[in-house]
Scaffold this motif. Structure first.
Motif, PDB file in Angstrom:
ATOM      1  N   HIS A 376       0.824  -1.093  -0.062  1.00 45.17           N
ATOM      2  CA  HIS A 376      -0.037  -0.084   0.187  1.00 45.17           C
ATOM      3  C   HIS A 376       0.878   1.166  -0.001  1.00 45.17           C
ATOM      4  N   GLN A 377       2.224   1.174  -0.416  1.00 44.78           N
ATOM      5  CA  GLN A 377       3.123   2.118  -0.461  1.00 44.78           C
ATOM      6  C   GLN A 377       3.213   2.692   1.041  1.00 44.78           C
ATOM      7  N   ASP A 378       3.393   2.012   1.706  1.00 38.59           N
ATOM      8  CA  ASP A 378       3.289   2.351   3.395  1.00 38.59           C
ATOM      9  C   ASP A 378       4.368   1.565   4.015  1.00 38.59           C
ATOM     10  N   HIS A 379       5.529   2.510   4.302  1.00 35.82           N
ATOM     11  CA  HIS A 379       6.704   1.642   5.124  1.00 35.82           C
ATOM     12  C   HIS A 379       6.481   0.953   6.083  1.00 35.82           C
ATOM     13  N   ARG A 380       5.473   1.327   7.004  1.00 39.13           N
ATOM     14  CA  ARG A 380       5.303   0.032   8.145  1.00 39.13           C
ATOM     15  C   ARG A 380       4.588  -0.974   7.464  1.00 39.13           C
ATOM     16  N   ILE A 381       3.674  -1.028   6.849  1.00 39.90           N
ATOM     17  CA  ILE A 381       3.087  -2.197   6.249  1.00 39.90           C
ATOM     18  C   ILE A 381       4.242  -3.126   5.602  1.00 39.90           C
ATOM     19  N   ALA A 382       4.898  -2.538   4.512  1.00 41.30           N
ATOM     20  CA  ALA A 382       6.088  -3.133   3.939  1.00 41.30           C
ATOM     21  C   ALA A 382       6.910  -3.805   5.056  1.00 41.30           C
ATOM     22  N   MET A 383       7.530  -3.281   6.060  1.00 38.98           N
ATOM     23  CA  MET A 383       8.192  -4.126   6.873  1.00 38.98           C
ATOM     24  C   MET A 383       7.502  -5.106   7.845  1.00 38.98           C
ATOM     25  N   MET A 384       6.224  -4.710   8.101  1.00 40.68           N
ATOM     26  CA  MET A 384       5.125  -5.827   8.636  1.00 40.68           C
ATOM     27  C   MET A 384       5.478  -7.187   7.877  1.00 40.68           C
ATOM     28  N   LEU A 385       5.171  -6.960   6.674  1.00 40.19           N
ATOM     29  CA  LEU A 385       4.988  -8.127   5.633  1.00 40.19           C
ATOM     30  C   LEU A 385       6.352  -8.724   5.570  1.00 40.19           C
ATOM     31  N   ALA A 386       7.559  -8.327   5.664  1.00 41.67           N
ATOM     32  CA  ALA A 386       8.794  -9.007   5.947  1.00 41.67           C
ATOM     33  C   ALA A 386       8.984  -9.681   7.101  1.00 41.67           C
TER      34      ALA A 386
END
Length: 424
Positions: A376-386
């Motif tokens: 969702h082009q959201d830094h915290r969502i990207a790191m959450m998924l990693a």
């Protein structure tokens, strides 16, 4: 659309998280308001902090890197600058809300704030009410953001809601000491994210500014001067939270650069994970998190710590039993609608999450399946998924992973350093 494949792998090793974004914003602002040169150590110039630095430069400060440190020559706050001013906040809500009162206090003509993404959807009503009360002209277009304001801001009494965002209070606390008269801030509702205000008061104190807490708010003497000096920015608990959760889920990661006595609101990640069954161990400034008996569900109040809900949602998704995340409505007006993104993307990986208007109900599962997910082009969502990928059965195909530059540009490098397997 760019896609990164993140393979299941437990993490093992040591990383040093970036300096606190919250403290870096505040240190850059305070140093910029000094009459003299300050040296800031440990500043990581992510996209948000760059926006704040550029905004203070637009108001008259100067900055340069010197031997790995940020040297800031403060503006002369005793004289109002002239000419129109443009401040590009990018997607940083902190930049926008911290700098509006300063522009009103310092700038002689109109100041225009622009931004992108969801920034124009962030509420600004507390400032609009102040400007209306003082007869200050402004105009506002929300999508994309275009806000035009004109001072001068006057000292006096300010009634301010505390349940929208503590950023409004921080912005006023930076600006009011520069005005000629004394000011009083009255909080008309309970204050949310109070830890962030404590950070503001810490920085103000370190730069020579006096603020007096009162039963209903704060008294701010006017005519004060920010004092230049040297300042070190500590490590960021909101970024550390991702690796601490990984540790609670079976990885073996030591997170360096944190202060055990920090006033950062996101230090609450330790309290919440402990309630879920995790244990912590300090070795110097390195912190490790483990949960030998596994995690259990709990109740998480997001009002004081909205930024750590994404990693905690991963912990809850893999805990035994049910977790309720409550008072989380503010997550809908972050870089994306984080409540919806957490529920949808972790759900796509096999989590059992029910989204409600201002809460999440998470029923833990033994493992996640993996699959395609969107940042969702959201830094915290990207790191959450990693972090979720470390407990998946199959790889996670993460779409639009590059948004981590907003707060943690080296995230994937650090992730790989401790054994994470990812590649475009």
């Amino acid at each position: 659309m760019e896609t990164m494949q993140i393979a299941p792998a437990r993490l093992c090793g040591s990383i040093r998280v970036p300096s606190s974004k919250s403290l870096a914003h505040r240190a850059v602002i305070a140093a910029s308001l000094c009459q003299g040169k300050s040296v800031l150590r440990g500043v990581d110039l992510n996209d948000d902090v760059r926006a704040t630095l550029a905004g203070m430069q637009a108001l008259g400060a100067q900055a340069a890197w010197q031997e790995g440190r940020l040297a800031v020559q403060g503006l002369h706050a005793g004289e109002r600058a002239q000419g129109d001013c443009l401040i590009d906040c990018n997607e940083s809500g902190s930049t926008l809300r911290f700098l509006i009162p300063l522009a009103l206090a310092l700038w002689g003509e109109a100041t225009t704030f622009i931004g992108r993404g969801n920034l124009g959807k962030r509420p600004l009503d507390p400032f609009f009410e102040i400007m209306r009360a003082q007869g200050l002209p402004f105009s506002h277009e929300g999508d994309p953001l275009c806000l035009k304001v004109r001072g001068p801001l006057q000292s006096g009494k300010f009634a301010l809601r505390g349940d929208i965002s503590s950023q409004f209070l921080t912005g006023l606390l930076f600006a009011l000491p520069l005005l000629q008269g004394d000011s009083d801030i009255e909080l008309t509702t309970p204050l949310q994210s109070a830890g962030y205000v404590e950070l503001t008061l810490d920085v103000l104190r370190d730069f020579g500014i006096k603020v007096v807490p009162t039963p209903g708010g704060y008294h701010v003497p006017g005519g004060q001067h920010y004092c230049a000096g040297s300042y070190a920015v500590e490590g960021d608990y909101s970024q550390a939270a991702f690796f601490l959760v990984a540790g609670a889920l079976g990885s073996d990661v030591a997170v360096q650069g944190l202060r055990a006595d920090s006033h950062q609101g996101d230090r609450l990640v330790m309290d919440i994970l402990q309630r879920m069954g995790a244990q912590f161990n300090w070795t110097g400034d390195a912190l490790q998190c483990r949960a030998p008996q596994g995690l259990r569900g709990t109740r998480i109040d997001a009002a004081q710590c909205p930024d750590i809900i994404p990693p905690l949602a991963v912990a809850a998704a893999l805990a035994c039993g049910r977790t309720e995340v409550v008072n989380a409505g503010r997550l809908r007006i972050k870089e994306c609608d984080r409540l919806s993104a957490i529920a949808h993307e972790l759900g796509a990986l096999g989590a059992h999450i029910t989204e409600q208007p201002d809460s999440l109900i998470i029923d833990g599962v033994a493992s996640l399946s993996g699959g395609r997910a969107f940042s969702h082009q959201d830094h915290r969502i990207a790191m959450m998924l990693a972090i979720a990928a470390t407990r998946c059965d199959k790889p996670v195909l993460l779409q639009e992973p590059g948004c981590v530059s907003k707060s943690y540009g080296n995230f994937y490098e650090d992730y790989q350093k401790v054994g994470g397997v990812c590649g475009r």
